[in-house]
Structures are given as structure tokens and as C-alpha cells.
Design an enzyme around this catalytic site. Structure first.
Site, PDB file in Angstrom:
ATOM      1  N   SER A  24       0.829  -1.194   0.000  1.00  0.00           N
ATOM      2  CA  SER A  24       0.000   0.000   0.000  1.00  0.00           C
ATOM      3  C   SER A  24       0.872   1.256   0.000  1.00  0.00           C
ATOM      4  CB  SER A  24      -0.967  -0.044   1.191  1.00  0.00           C
ATOM      5  OG  SER A  24      -1.994   0.907   1.063  1.00  0.00           O
TER       6      SER A  24
ATOM      7  N   ASP B 121     -10.156  -4.682  -4.214  1.00  0.00           N
ATOM      8  CA  ASP B 121      -9.543  -3.747  -3.271  1.00  0.00           C
ATOM      9  C   ASP B 121     -10.385  -2.464  -3.190  1.00  0.00           C
ATOM     10  OD1 ASP B 121      -7.903  -1.954  -1.877  1.00  0.00           O
ATOM     11  OD2 ASP B 121      -6.070  -2.819  -2.704  1.00  0.00           O
TER      12      ASP B 121
ATOM     13  N   HIS C 138      -7.981  -5.426   0.203  1.00  0.00           N
ATOM     14  CA  HIS C 138      -6.720  -4.739   0.480  1.00  0.00           C
ATOM     15  C   HIS C 138      -5.951  -5.549   1.516  1.00  0.00           C
ATOM     16  CE1 HIS C 138      -4.228  -1.208  -0.016  1.00  0.00           C
ATOM     17  NE2 HIS C 138      -4.178  -1.008   1.294  1.00  0.00           N
TER      18      HIS C 138
END
Length: 223
Positions: free
Chosen positions: A116, A171, A202
Site C-alpha cells: 500500500s 480492493d 486490500h
């Protein structure tokens, strides 16, 4: 000052390093449990280094202070990343890479990984590497700058770095389309990314870890 880190060595006198950057609001402990799932018995000894991002205010979270590699100013990906913060974090990552060289592990035996926000810093740092790393790993992330700026920062030698990118098809935090757009941009710059999609949100999943282990094993075998 160097960032504080969590470290794990898989054997004595490691000759390789995996420098792994966590996501927003987490810390260096977040991905430490992945080591036994990821490492294979025939690999050489590795040092895993999991740094803690600095604590800073994050605009989209109402200015709450948390560990973050940069401020997130907007939900719109085109304006999301605070580029000053990105540059500061890239410099801190470069300092950790330099420390590993001082400890006997040169850049060509260091893999830079991130999830991320951490993956965004991995890509930003990778673009600007005049001396290639052993590889880049960018999970559930995006390119944190406009394409024109990314191209300005691109070093010709950087495209020699192997690149593993993976994303969840569902996601809700960083849409898979944003990850694919970054991947295509990097491919246009001259990188040859291995791109993987998984039926997840995610997060990471077992299939992803297995694919990453295979990719890492190939980098270690190439030496």
C-alpha cells in the site's frame, strides 16, 4: 536519523536483505509474521528489515496522527500523495539501504518491498535508483506521482530492476485499476513487471505469498 526497525535474520551472517515497508497506520511489526510463510529452506540467509514510518498527521483521517510514509490529502488518486512526504520517505529508505551496505549487504543483494503506502514509496525509490537493487516488490499499491514527474525522476539504470506487482481485484482502498495504471506506466518506462491479480481486497493471501516466494527465489538464485 535512521528509522527504528524490526529485524529478523533467517540464518547467521546474512548475505541478502529484504527491506519491507508497511502500510498506512501500521508499523514495522505488521509484516514480520510473513517471514516463516515466505522463506524457503534452500534460500541463503536473509536479513528482513521492517522500518517504522514516522508519525504524521493524515488529512483524509481528519488530521489524526499515525504512522505514515506521507500525508494522504485526497481520496482522488491523482492528488492523493504529498510529494514532499514521499521524497522524505525515499531519503529515509535510501539511508537504510546505505546502512545495509555498511553491514556488508550491497544494493545488488537487497530487495525493496512495500504494501500500500509502503509500496508507493518502493516504486518512487525504485524509479530514482541509479544503482539497481536486486528487485522491487509493490503490493496493493499505485504510482504516487503524475507520470510526467515520474519520468523526470527515472534513472536509466532503474529499469534493470526486476519488479513484482500484485493487487486484489476487489480492493476498496486502492482500486485495482490504479495498480494496473501504475504497472502499465512502469512498463512504458522500460520496466518488465510481473503483474498478479488475486480475488481479495486490500490484503495479502496465501497464493500471493507463494507466487512472491517463487519470484524471490529466482532473484536469489540469479545472485
Amino acid at each position: 536519523m535512521l528509522l527504528d526497525t524490526v529485524e529478523h535474520e533467517t540464518g547467521p551472517n546474512p548475505e541478502w536483505c529484504v527491506l519491507w515497508l508497511h502500510g498506512l497506520g501500521a508499523d514495522g511489526n505488521d509484516f514480520a509474521p510473513i517471514v516463516p510463510e515466505l522463506v524457503r529452506r534452500d534460500w541463503p540467509a536473509l536479513r528482513f528489515v521492517f522500518p517504522h514510518a514516522p508519525v504524521r498527521a493524515v488529512t483524509i483521517n481528519g488530521g489524526a496522527r499515525m504512522r505514515a510514509w506521507y500525508d494522504i490529502r485526497d481520496f482522488d488518486l491523482a492528488n492523493r500523495a504529498d510529494l514532499k512526504g514521499v521524497d522524505e520517505s525515499v531519503a529515509q529508505v535510501e539511508a537504510l539501504i546505505a546502512r545495509e551496505a555498511e553491514r556488508g549487504i550491497p544494493p545488488q543483494r537487497l530487495l525493496l518491498a512495500g504494501f500500500s503506502q509502503g509500496g508507493a514509496i518502493t516504486l518512487a525509490a525504485g524509479l530514482a535508483r541509479a544503482q539497481p537493487l536486486a528487485g522491487l516488490i509493490a503490493l496493493s499499491t499505485y504510482l504516487p506521482m503524475p507520470l510526467a514527474l515520474a519520468q523526470q525522476r527515472l534513472q536509466p539504470q532503474a529499469t534493470a530492476q526486476p519488479l513484482f506487482m500484485a493487487h486484489g481485484s476487489f480492493d476498496p482502498v486502492v482500486p485495482v485499476a490504479a495498480g494496473e495504471a501504475g504497472m502499465q506506466a512502469l512498463r512504458g518506462f522500460g520496466f518488465d513487471p510481473q503483474w498478479q491479480r488475486y480475488p481479495m481486497q486490500h490484503q495479502v493471501c496465501a497464493e500471493e505469498i507463494a507466487d512472491l516466494a517463487e519470484w524471490m527465489g529466482a532473484r536469489l538464485a540469479a545472485g
